[in-house]
Design a protein around this motif. Structure first.
Motif, PDB file in Angstrom:
ATOM      1  N   ASN A 182      -0.171  -9.146 -52.010  1.00 50.53           N
ATOM      2  CA  ASN A 182       0.285  -9.019 -53.398  1.00 50.53           C
ATOM      3  C   ASN A 182       1.317 -10.086 -53.746  1.00 50.53           C
ATOM      4  OD1 ASN A 182      -1.408  -6.866 -53.684  1.00 50.53           O
ATOM      5  ND2 ASN A 182       0.178  -5.315 -53.364  1.00 50.53           N
ATOM      6  N   MET A 183       2.263 -10.273 -52.836  1.00 52.30           N
ATOM      7  CA  MET A 183       3.320 -11.252 -53.069  1.00 52.30           C
ATOM      8  C   MET A 183       2.724 -12.666 -53.163  1.00 52.30           C
ATOM      9  SD  MET A 183       6.156 -12.078 -50.219  1.00 52.30           S
ATOM     10  CE  MET A 183       5.005 -13.036 -49.245  1.00 52.30           C
ATOM     11  N   ARG A 239       8.598 -19.217 -51.911  1.00 51.75           N
ATOM     12  CA  ARG A 239       8.474 -19.672 -53.297  1.00 51.75           C
ATOM     13  C   ARG A 239       8.732 -21.172 -53.417  1.00 51.75           C
ATOM     14  NH1 ARG A 239      12.766 -18.014 -56.629  1.00 51.75           N
ATOM     15  NH2 ARG A 239      12.409 -19.851 -57.910  1.00 51.75           N
ATOM     16  N   HIS A 270      -0.313 -13.555 -53.988  1.00 52.68           N
ATOM     17  CA  HIS A 270      -1.067 -13.709 -55.234  1.00 52.68           C
ATOM     18  C   HIS A 270      -0.130 -13.915 -56.422  1.00 52.68           C
ATOM     19  CE1 HIS A 270      -5.057 -11.846 -53.605  1.00 52.68           C
ATOM     20  NE2 HIS A 270      -4.954 -13.138 -53.366  1.00 52.68           N
ATOM     21  N   GLU A 271       0.974 -13.169 -56.431  1.00 56.21           N
ATOM     22  CA  GLU A 271       1.949 -13.338 -57.524  1.00 56.21           C
ATOM     23  C   GLU A 271       2.509 -14.752 -57.549  1.00 56.21           C
ATOM     24  OE1 GLU A 271       4.185 -10.672 -59.213  1.00 56.21           O
ATOM     25  OE2 GLU A 271       2.853  -8.975 -58.773  1.00 56.21           O
TER      26      GLU A 271
END
Ligand code: C2E
Ligand code: MG
Ligand code: MG
Ligand code: MG
Length: 281
Positions: free
Chosen positions: A229-230, A197, A232-233
């Motif tokens: 998924n992670m 992140r 893209h989030e």
């Protein structure tokens, strides 16, 4: 372990301790260490380019530049062998600059032929460590007249984690130029979600070991699904590496992966075959 040869060579001013298991100082390796420098001047190094394909549209969106060394005595020396040597002998900065310049020159050559394509280049932890690196990239972009948004710099998850503070600073400076940042071989290291992140990145490349095993291991498939998924989030695009067959394409597509790269589409191509390949594809 014993104290090795590395201490007489520039290596971040550390003394290296080194394990017997590594076979790091074979005669071949010593030869490569001393001859790498000349290889650049002797035109023994060249770039191959591997296409990256948009899995939704099937369009080619980019090329990854991959360094190749044809040694006069040993023949083909793989980058997994000579890149670590370049890193440990203080030569990777020169090599990376050569790769970026050559890739940008090829990009403008393609643009003159009306081919508009992204160029991806691999960079090492040592490049990020050099605070003058982002400025040098800016100059190379300026000189080649290639838009920053057409250049992607790939840094492995492991390299980005080696010194997180340094990596975040360097990648932030590079992002500000408009260059895209890609986290290579993702999943093979041990970084946490929190760390990903923090990285000013635009893209994540799923390590090819997961893609390879996905059809036979539900764990690998779960990891792929989770990474996609992670990512893209967090706002990253996702590339599946090492795509070797239609089944791997189908699996990545089903899971919503954006791009694919691998032998199924094309092996890395010498520069003079790229245009032909693009026309036939
Ligand atoms: P990478 O950046 O992860 O590059 C992808 C590697 O996977 C390439 O190996 C490519 O040829 C290989 N590959 C692509 N598709 C497939 C496939 O479908 N199946 C299999 N089995 N392999 C596939 P290559 O060219 O031998 O490069 C190995 C690594 O060496 C690269 O991994 C990168 O980490 C490093 N490298 C290569 N060129 C450079 C460079 O110019 N600078 C730096 N710093 N590192 C480089
Ligand atoms: Mg790469
Ligand atoms: Mg990779
Ligand atoms: Mg790799």
């Amino acid at each position: 372990a014993f104290i090795a040869f590395d201490q007489v060579l520039p290596h971040d001013n550390h003394i290296m301790l080194y394990d017997q298991g590594m076979d790091a100082y074979s005669p071949r390796r010593l030869t490569l260490m001393t001859e790498l420098k000349q290889s650049l001047h002797n035109n023994e190094l060249e770039l191959y380019f591997q296409p990256q394909v948009d899995l939704k549209t099937n369009k080619v969106i980019g090329l990854e530049a991959l360094a190749r060394w044809t040694h006069p005595e040993f023949g083909f020396v793989p980058p997994d062998e000579f890149i670590p040597i370049a890193e440990r002998t203080g030569q990777i900065r020169a090599l990376t600059s050569w790769v970026i310049k050559s890739a940008l020159a090829f990009n403008s050559q393609l643009r003159s032929a009306n081919i508009d394509i992204n160029m991806s280049v691999n960079v090492s932890a040592e490049d990020l460590n050099d605070t003058s690196f982002p400025g040098q990239v800016a100059i190379m972009l300026e000189e080649s007249q290639v838009l920053a948004q057409n250049l992607t710099l790939e840094v492995t998850e492991t390299a980005a984690m080696r010194n997180p503070e340094v990596a975040v600073n360097a990648l932030t400076a590079l992002s500000k130029l408009g260059v895209r940042i890609s986290i290579d071989d993702f999943g093979s290291g041990y970084s946490s979600l929190t760390y990903l992140r923090r990285l000013p990145a635009h893209e994540v490349k799923i390590d090819r070991s997961f893609v390879l095993e996905a059809h036979q291991s539900s764990d690998a498939e779960t990891i792929i699904r989770t990474i996609i998924n992670m990512s893209h989030e967090l706002g990253f695009k996702v590339v599946g590496e090492g795509v070797e067959n239609q089944a791997m394409v189908a699996l990545l597509k089903t899971r919503g992966c954006d791009y694919g790269q691998g032998y199924y589409f094309a092996r890395p191509l010498p520069e003079n075959q790229v245009v032909d390949w693009l026309e036939q594809y």
